[in-house]
Design a protein around this motif. Structure first.
Motif, PDB file in Angstrom:
ATOM      1  N   LEU A 147       0.828  -1.200   0.000  1.00 26.14           N
ATOM      2  CA  LEU A 147       0.000   0.000   0.000  1.00 26.14           C
ATOM      3  C   LEU A 147       0.868   1.258   0.000  1.00 26.14           C
ATOM      4  O   LEU A 147       1.938   1.295   0.624  1.00 26.14           O
ATOM      5  N   SER A 148       0.406   2.277  -0.691  1.00 22.50           N
ATOM      6  CA  SER A 148       1.100   3.563  -0.683  1.00 22.50           C
ATOM      7  C   SER A 148       1.011   4.188   0.701  1.00 22.50           C
ATOM      8  O   SER A 148       0.025   3.994   1.417  1.00 22.50           O
ATOM      9  N   PRO A 149       2.029   4.958   1.091  1.00 17.09           N
ATOM     10  CA  PRO A 149       1.957   5.647   2.380  1.00 17.09           C
ATOM     11  C   PRO A 149       0.705   6.523   2.452  1.00 17.09           C
ATOM     12  O   PRO A 149       0.415   7.282   1.534  1.00 17.09           O
ATOM     13  N   GLY A 150      -0.048   6.373   3.529  1.00 20.60           N
ATOM     14  CA  GLY A 150      -1.252   7.171   3.708  1.00 20.60           C
ATOM     15  C   GLY A 150      -2.504   6.563   3.104  1.00 20.60           C
ATOM     16  O   GLY A 150      -3.596   7.143   3.220  1.00 20.60           O
ATOM     17  N   ALA A 151      -2.393   5.381   2.473  1.00 23.59           N
ATOM     18  CA  ALA A 151      -3.565   4.767   1.837  1.00 23.59           C
ATOM     19  C   ALA A 151      -4.647   4.426   2.852  1.00 23.59           C
ATOM     20  O   ALA A 151      -5.834   4.736   2.651  1.00 23.59           O
ATOM     21  N   MET A 152      -4.260   3.789   3.944  1.00 26.71           N
ATOM     22  CA  MET A 152      -5.236   3.412   4.969  1.00 26.71           C
ATOM     23  C   MET A 152      -5.875   4.649   5.585  1.00 26.71           C
ATOM     24  O   MET A 152      -7.082   4.677   5.859  1.00 26.71           O
ATOM     25  N   GLU A 153      -5.068   5.688   5.796  1.00 26.86           N
ATOM     26  CA  GLU A 153      -5.585   6.927   6.379  1.00 26.86           C
ATOM     27  C   GLU A 153      -6.598   7.595   5.449  1.00 26.86           C
ATOM     28  O   GLU A 153      -7.625   8.115   5.905  1.00 26.86           O
ATOM     29  N   LEU A 154      -6.326   7.583   4.142  1.00 22.74           N
ATOM     30  CA  LEU A 154      -7.260   8.175   3.184  1.00 22.74           C
ATOM     31  C   LEU A 154      -8.586   7.431   3.189  1.00 22.74           C
ATOM     32  O   LEU A 154      -9.661   8.045   3.198  1.00 22.74           O
ATOM     33  N   ILE A 155      -8.526   6.106   3.158  1.00 27.41           N
ATOM     34  CA  ILE A 155      -9.756   5.310   3.163  1.00 27.41           C
ATOM     35  C   ILE A 155     -10.552   5.569   4.437  1.00 27.41           C
ATOM     36  O   ILE A 155     -11.772   5.741   4.402  1.00 27.41           O
ATOM     37  N   ALA A 156      -9.860   5.625   5.567  1.00 32.52           N
ATOM     38  CA  ALA A 156     -10.539   5.878   6.842  1.00 32.52           C
ATOM     39  C   ALA A 156     -11.193   7.253   6.856  1.00 32.52           C
ATOM     40  O   ALA A 156     -12.321   7.415   7.335  1.00 32.52           O
ATOM     41  N   THR A 157     -10.495   8.257   6.320  1.00 34.00           N
ATOM     42  CA  THR A 157     -11.055   9.612   6.274  1.00 34.00           C
ATOM     43  C   THR A 157     -12.288   9.664   5.389  1.00 34.00           C
ATOM     44  O   THR A 157     -13.294  10.300   5.729  1.00 34.00           O
ATOM     45  N   ALA A 158     -12.214   8.996   4.237  1.00 37.05           N
ATOM     46  CA  ALA A 158     -13.353   8.966   3.323  1.00 37.05           C
ATOM     47  C   ALA A 158     -14.560   8.301   3.977  1.00 37.05           C
ATOM     48  O   ALA A 158     -15.685   8.814   3.910  1.00 37.05           O
ATOM     49  N   LYS A 159     -14.321   7.167   4.636  1.00 39.65           N
ATOM     50  CA  LYS A 159     -15.415   6.467   5.300  1.00 39.65           C
ATOM     51  C   LYS A 159     -16.013   7.314   6.427  1.00 39.65           C
ATOM     52  O   LYS A 159     -17.235   7.336   6.622  1.00 39.65           O
ATOM     53  N   ALA A 160     -15.151   8.015   7.161  1.00 37.71           N
ATOM     54  CA  ALA A 160     -15.632   8.866   8.255  1.00 37.71           C
ATOM     55  C   ALA A 160     -16.492  10.005   7.731  1.00 37.71           C
ATOM     56  O   ALA A 160     -17.387  10.493   8.430  1.00 37.71           O
ATOM     57  N   ALA A 161     -16.213  10.440   6.493  1.00 36.01           N
ATOM     58  CA  ALA A 161     -16.993  11.511   5.878  1.00 36.01           C
ATOM     59  C   ALA A 161     -18.275  10.987   5.232  1.00 36.01           C
ATOM     60  O   ALA A 161     -19.053  11.764   4.671  1.00 36.01           O
ATOM     61  N   GLY A 162     -18.487   9.668   5.304  1.00 39.99           N
ATOM     62  CA  GLY A 162     -19.686   9.079   4.725  1.00 39.99           C
ATOM     63  C   GLY A 162     -19.581   8.759   3.253  1.00 39.99           C
ATOM     64  O   GLY A 162     -20.598   8.458   2.599  1.00 39.99           O
ATOM     65  N   ALA A 163     -18.367   8.804   2.708  1.00 41.31           N
ATOM     66  CA  ALA A 163     -18.178   8.569   1.279  1.00 41.31           C
ATOM     67  C   ALA A 163     -17.992   7.087   0.970  1.00 41.31           C
ATOM     68  O   ALA A 163     -17.536   6.313   1.815  1.00 41.31           O
TER      69      ALA A 163
END
Length: 288
Positions: A147-163
């Motif tokens: 995984l690219s650095p920050g991939a898990m964080e991006l997915i988590a942020t998107a999910k937290a935003a309801g996306a």
């Protein structure tokens, strides 16, 4: 027209660059895991011209001039490329290493991603070199898709935003599906490698079954995924690195090039040049 101008950098964001946004209504600054973010809320009647002017002098700072509706609300769907975007690897190159044709295939892959070769033709040529490779290779290659650095964080942020979050890949279902399931993604599409049984062993035939996931198909994937969930395209964000991603860039409300080839970076609304995928969140899922 209401706009949101976002500057993101692994280092500092020069005040002289921020000052180029005329008549700011509000300026927010934030330190993040990926670096620094500065967001300027303003009004501007020519956002595309402003974006061109800012990017021309931004250097290594990623700049996005985001218009409505994403200027004032988070995206509702995030669609990413896989190879060299969500992951740091190219799946076909990893498979080719096992087939003993790694260097040859890697060179074809690089030219295809720069837009120098037709993707479908280059895919057929590369997949053809895998003929006879046992399918057990997928169990060996899958864990090497880093995984690219920050991939898990991006997915988590998107999910937290309801996306919703998905991927569309010029790679292969046999590798993309397990990855998408492990990451809890909402949808995926990729090429399906054909197999056959030879002397009791399942092997690759060197062919792809069904519709090739090329530039045009990636655009259709974004529109299909969005339609199935009742989301208008203007609420979507597409992220990729190669010429094969330009179709979904055209279809999305906001396009983000990530550590991309020059032709891709030039075509995107935003170009992130440093290896932190979660920097996409500053443009797609900002704090308001």
């Amino acid at each position: 027209m209401r706009i949101r101008v976002t500057f993101v950098s692994a280092g500092s964001v020069p005040e002289s660059l921020i000052a180029l946004v005329p008549q700011p209504a509000r300026i927010d600054r934030e330190e993040a895991a990926y670096g620094r973010r500065v967001t300027v809320f303003a009004h501007h009647e020519e956002p595309r011209l402003l974006a061109e002017a800012l990017r021309a002098v931004a250097g290594k700072v990623a700049v996005g001039v985001v218009t409505e509706p994403l200027a004032a609300a988070p995206a509702r769907l995030l669609l990413m490329d896989v190879d060299s975007t969500l992951t740091t690897t190219e799946a076909v190159d990893l498979l080719a290493e096992h087939a003993g044709v790694g260097e040859r295939v890697a060179e074809i892959t690089e030219r295809a991603m720069r837009g120098e070769l037709d993707f479908a033709e280059s895919l057929a040529e590369r997949v053809g070199t895998l003929r006879g490779l046992p399918t057990e290779v997928f169990a060996e290659v899958g864990p090497r898709m880093t995984l690219s650095p920050g991939a898990m964080e991006l997915i988590a942020t998107a999910k937290a935003a309801g996306a919703l979050v998905g991927v569309t890949s010029g790679g292969f279902v046999q590798l993309v599906q397990p990855l998408a399931e492990r990451l809890g993604l909402d949808f995926y599409n990729a090429n399906l490698l054909e197999t056959e049984v030879v002397d009791g062993v399942e092997v690759l035939t060197g062919k792809v079954v069904g519709t090739v996931v090329d530039r045009e198909q990636k655009g259709r994937d974004l529109l299909r995924f969005a339609h199935e969930r009742g989301i208008e395209p203007r609420w979507t964000v597409a992220v990729g690195d190669g010429a094969n991603d330009l179709g979904m860039f055209d279809a999305a409300g906001l396009s983000v090039a990530y550590c991309a080839k020059p032709v891709t970076a030039a075509a995107a609304d935003v170009a992130i040049g440093f290896p932190r995928l979660d920097a996409v969140a500053a443009f797609a899922f900002p704090s308001f």
